[in-house]
Design an enzyme around this catalytic site. Structure first.
Site, PDB file in Angstrom:
ATOM      1  N   ILE A  19      44.367  49.671  50.906  1.00 38.14           N
ATOM      2  CA  ILE A  19      42.810  48.562  51.111  1.00 38.14           C
ATOM      3  C   ILE A  19      42.712  47.518  50.382  1.00 38.14           C
ATOM      4  O   ILE A  19      42.593  47.205  50.066  1.00 38.14           O
ATOM      5  CB  ILE A  19      41.897  49.926  50.233  1.00 38.14           C
ATOM      6  CG1 ILE A  19      41.980  51.266  51.187  1.00 38.14           C
ATOM      7  CG2 ILE A  19      40.431  49.419  50.881  1.00 38.14           C
ATOM      8  CD1 ILE A  19      42.074  51.354  52.563  1.00 38.14           C
ATOM      9  N   GLU A  44      44.903  45.051  60.587  1.00 37.40           N
ATOM     10  CA  GLU A  44      43.827  45.650  62.252  1.00 37.40           C
ATOM     11  C   GLU A  44      44.239  45.944  63.533  1.00 37.40           C
ATOM     12  O   GLU A  44      43.381  45.298  64.439  1.00 37.40           O
ATOM     13  CB  GLU A  44      42.783  44.890  62.293  1.00 37.40           C
ATOM     14  CG  GLU A  44      42.533  43.988  60.572  1.00 37.40           C
ATOM     15  CD  GLU A  44      41.009  43.673  60.374  1.00 37.40           C
ATOM     16  OE1 GLU A  44      39.837  43.452  61.311  1.00 37.40           O
ATOM     17  OE2 GLU A  44      40.380  43.225  59.074  1.00 37.40           O
TER      18      GLU A  44
HETATM   19  N1  CAA Z   1      35.564  50.996  70.686  1.00 36.44           N
HETATM   20  C1  CAA Z   1      34.379  51.881  70.522  1.00 36.44           C
HETATM   21  N2  CAA Z   1      35.015  52.719  70.824  1.00 36.44           N
HETATM   22  C2  CAA Z   1      36.263  53.350  71.168  1.00 36.44           C
HETATM   23  C3  CAA Z   1      37.374  51.826  70.933  1.00 36.44           C
HETATM   24  C4  CAA Z   1      36.392  50.571  71.326  1.00 36.44           C
HETATM   25  N3  CAA Z   1      37.338  49.383  70.802  1.00 36.44           N
HETATM   26  N4  CAA Z   1      38.360  52.012  71.522  1.00 36.44           N
HETATM   27  C5  CAA Z   1      38.468  53.650  71.633  1.00 36.44           C
HETATM   28  N5  CAA Z   1      37.269  53.866  71.472  1.00 36.44           N
HETATM   29  C6  CAA Z   1      36.773  55.737  71.872  1.00 36.44           C
HETATM   30  C7  CAA Z   1      37.351  55.470  72.854  1.00 36.44           C
HETATM   31  O1  CAA Z   1      36.079  55.595  73.984  1.00 36.44           O
HETATM   32  C8  CAA Z   1      37.351  57.667  72.312  1.00 36.44           C
HETATM   33  O2  CAA Z   1      36.109  58.227  72.848  1.00 36.44           O
HETATM   34  P1  CAA Z   1      36.237  59.578  73.685  1.00 36.44           P
HETATM   35  O3  CAA Z   1      36.590  60.433  73.298  1.00 36.44           O
HETATM   36  O4  CAA Z   1      34.306  59.860  73.189  1.00 36.44           O
HETATM   37  O5  CAA Z   1      36.018  59.304  75.062  1.00 36.44           O
HETATM   38  C9  CAA Z   1      37.749  57.275  71.303  1.00 36.44           C
HETATM   39  O6  CAA Z   1      37.905  56.380  70.774  1.00 36.44           O
HETATM   40  C10 CAA Z   1      39.172  57.487  71.110  1.00 36.44           C
HETATM   41  O7  CAA Z   1      39.827  56.812  71.638  1.00 36.44           O
HETATM   42  P2  CAA Z   1      41.150  56.779  72.217  1.00 36.44           P
HETATM   43  O8  CAA Z   1      41.390  58.087  72.908  1.00 36.44           O
HETATM   44  O9  CAA Z   1      41.840  55.265  72.995  1.00 36.44           O
HETATM   45  O10 CAA Z   1      42.427  57.117  71.061  1.00 36.44           O
HETATM   46  P3  CAA Z   1      43.732  57.138  70.646  1.00 36.44           P
HETATM   47  O11 CAA Z   1      43.692  57.646  69.771  1.00 36.44           O
HETATM   48  O12 CAA Z   1      44.030  57.048  71.709  1.00 36.44           O
HETATM   49  O13 CAA Z   1      43.922  55.591  70.433  1.00 36.44           O
HETATM   50  C11 CAA Z   1      44.372  53.300  69.025  1.00 36.44           C
HETATM   51  C12 CAA Z   1      42.662  54.305  69.777  1.00 36.44           C
HETATM   52  C13 CAA Z   1      43.529  52.237  69.996  1.00 36.44           C
HETATM   53  C14 CAA Z   1      45.208  53.540  69.455  1.00 36.44           C
HETATM   54  C15 CAA Z   1      43.240  53.372  68.193  1.00 36.44           C
HETATM   55  O14 CAA Z   1      44.008  54.714  66.485  1.00 36.44           O
HETATM   56  C16 CAA Z   1      43.737  51.762  67.156  1.00 36.44           C
HETATM   57  O15 CAA Z   1      43.481  50.686  67.307  1.00 36.44           O
HETATM   58  N6  CAA Z   1      44.522  51.959  66.042  1.00 36.44           N
HETATM   59  C17 CAA Z   1      45.387  51.198  65.354  1.00 36.44           C
HETATM   60  C18 CAA Z   1      44.141  51.140  63.980  1.00 36.44           C
HETATM   61  C19 CAA Z   1      44.113  50.012  63.156  1.00 36.44           C
HETATM   62  O16 CAA Z   1      43.460  49.036  63.527  1.00 36.44           O
HETATM   63  N7  CAA Z   1      44.050  50.096  61.793  1.00 36.44           N
HETATM   64  C20 CAA Z   1      43.798  49.092  60.790  1.00 36.44           C
HETATM   65  C21 CAA Z   1      43.343  49.529  59.873  1.00 36.44           C
HETATM   66  S1  CAA Z   1      42.461  48.650  58.423  1.00 36.44           S
HETATM   67  C22 CAA Z   1      42.373  47.684  58.239  1.00 36.44           C
HETATM   68  O17 CAA Z   1      43.427  47.553  58.347  1.00 36.44           O
HETATM   69  C23 CAA Z   1      41.463  46.674  57.626  1.00 36.44           C
HETATM   70  C24 CAA Z   1      42.350  45.893  56.628  1.00 36.44           C
HETATM   71  O18 CAA Z   1      42.142  46.370  55.605  1.00 36.44           O
HETATM   72  C25 CAA Z   1      42.755  43.998  55.880  1.00 36.44           C
END
Ligand code: CAA
Length: 393
Positions: free
Chosen positions: A157, A363
């Site tokens: 985090i 991210e």
């Molecule tokens: N905006 C709004 N809603 C969204 C969305 C978006 N960009 N992307 C997906 N959703 C919604 C979908 O519409 C879906 O909703 P419904 O069930 O109502 O239809 C729901 O979210 C689930 O979406 P998916 O079916 O696409 O989910 P998934 O499990 O197949 O995959 C993923 C999603 C894109 C892989 C996602 O898990 C992801 O982005 N993973 C990476 C996580 C990440 O970026 N972590 C970073 C940590 S934070 C960090 O690093 C901060 C730091 O300290 C610097």
């Protein structure tokens, strides 16, 4: 690219460049080596308005557009990517999410203090077993009527040890999978919150990365953002904007390395002439300049689309994917151009190369960005052919 900027945007860019040169450059090597959190520098960033750039003035922010924020991120990242990730998380993941989805009471209680840098925030999604697969949250927010009881651990985090406010994603209804996740505002001071040791990282070493443990933390329902089960969508939507910030960070790291390599190549002579005049070096610089400019176009485009309230998630993924790959390549080439000098800390480029790596990971990894982009392609959201098919019937 400066020709597309307004006078105000140009002024933000110059202010950030000046700040980075005069306030961040001194000591940046020591802070990186010894993992010293930039306390004074973060305080100054707050005073200069860099920690709540896009927040409305009524909540103490700068009321600026995303492109201005990107310009500041780029300039600060050229010099100190540890400072820029602190800035990025506070601006795009914490303040932006709170302003867009929080209620008035939550904004009154937290937003202006975050926007001015009086306190800083953390975005707590990742867990030991939920990184890319962010729906697999193991942290539990058990519904107890008027409050939640939160138990679990968050990993890697950013701002983990220094933040007063955590936006925490936790599962409240396991049977509903991602639709059961909530985002709760948890104060560091709430009983049951404890902070793990600071991570000893490859890059962005002065930034503050910790695991955070929540043990029977009582959180009032007034601290839930949005309706019950909105937490995963909150995280995804907020991360779309966060990815523009990290893309700008990657762009800045690449451009910073390029500027150092260009200067070095003009000054350093071998075989009786500046190495810039050897084609082996000038072609590397030509590639770096071209790729950085292409990354800049993608990053500014994503920012502009967000400002125009267009769907910008895929554009943000493209910008982050491309800019982070360019950052890794440009910094590696900058070390190569510097030769042996590039391998020692004094010349900065080895630090930029180490810092670049994380932009391909946090991210959303490059692989996750490709997943987001390819899903948009499969849905036919991108690049529909404008001409009839050229294939024979
Ligand atoms: N905006 C709004 N809603 C969204 C969305 C978006 N960009 N992307 C997906 N959703 C919604 C979908 O519409 C879906 O909703 P419904 O069930 O109502 O239809 C729901 O979210 C689930 O979406 P998916 O079916 O696409 O989910 P998934 O499990 O197949 O995959 C993923 C999603 C894109 C892989 C996602 O898990 C992801 O982005 N993973 C990476 C996580 C990440 O970026 N972590 C970073 C940590 S934070 C960090 O690093 C901060 C730091 O300290 C610097």
């Amino acid at each position: 690219m400066d020709f597309i900027l307004t006078e105000d945007q140009q002024a933000v860019k110059e202010a950030a460049r000046d700040f980075a040169q005069h306030q961040l450059l001194p000591g940046v090597i020591d802070r990186d080596r010894d993992m010293i959190y930039p306390t004074e520098q973060v305080k100054m960033m707050g005073e200069m308005g860099f920690l709540g750039m896009m927040v409305s003035p009524e909540y103490g922010g700068g009321g600026m557009d995303t492109l201005s924020y990107v310009l500041a991120m780029e300039e600060i990242s050229k010099i100190d990517a540890s400072c820029s990730v602190i800035m990025s998380v506070n601006n795009s993941l914490v303040c932006w999410g709170l302003e867009k989805y929080g209620n008035e009471d939550q904004k009154q209680r937290y937003l202006s203090r975050l926007a001015t840098g009086e306190i800083i925030g953390a975005f707590c999604l990742s867990e030991p077993e939920a990184g890319s697969d962010a729906t697999s949250q193991r942290t539990i927010a058990e519904d107890k009527g008027d409050h939640y009881l939160v138990n679990g651990t968050k990993n890697w985090i950013t701002n983990g040890g220094k933040s007063s406010i955590h936006l925490v994603m936790a599962q409240s209804h396991r049977e509903l999978q991602h639709k059961g996740i909530n985002t709760l505002i948890i104060e560091r001071a709430f009983p049951g919150v404890s902070i793990g040791a600071k991570e000893d990282k490859m890059g962005i070493r002065a930034s503050d990365t910790h695991s955070i443990m929540y043990s029977d933390v009582k959180v009032g329902k007034e601290n839930r953002i949005g309706d019950d089960g909105f937490g995963f969508k909150f995280a995804m939507s907020t991360l779309d904007g966060g990815r523009i910030g990290i893309a700008a960070q990657a762009l800045g790291i690449a451009a910073g390395a390029y500027e150092l390599a260009l200067k070095y190549a003009q000054e350093r002579t071998t075989f009786g002439k500046p190495i810039m005049t050897h084609q082996a070096i000038s072609f590397k610089l030509a590639d770096m300049a071209t790729e950085i400019e292409a990354a800049r176009l993608l990053v500014y485009r994503a920012a502009r689309m967000k400002d125009l309230k267009m769907d910008f998630g895929t554009a943000a993924a493209m910008a982050k994917l491309f800019a982070s790959e360019v950052a890794m390549k440009a910094t590696t080439e900058a070390v190569q151009i510097h030769g042996g000098y590039g391998y020692v800390k004094e010349y900065h480029v080895e630090r930029l190369m180490r810092d670049a790596k994380i932009t391909q990971i946090y991210e959303g990894t490059s692989e996750i960005q490709r997943l987001v982009i390819s899903r948009a392609l499969l849905k036919g959201e991108l690049y529909q052919p404008m001409q009839p098919s050229l294939q024979k019937a």
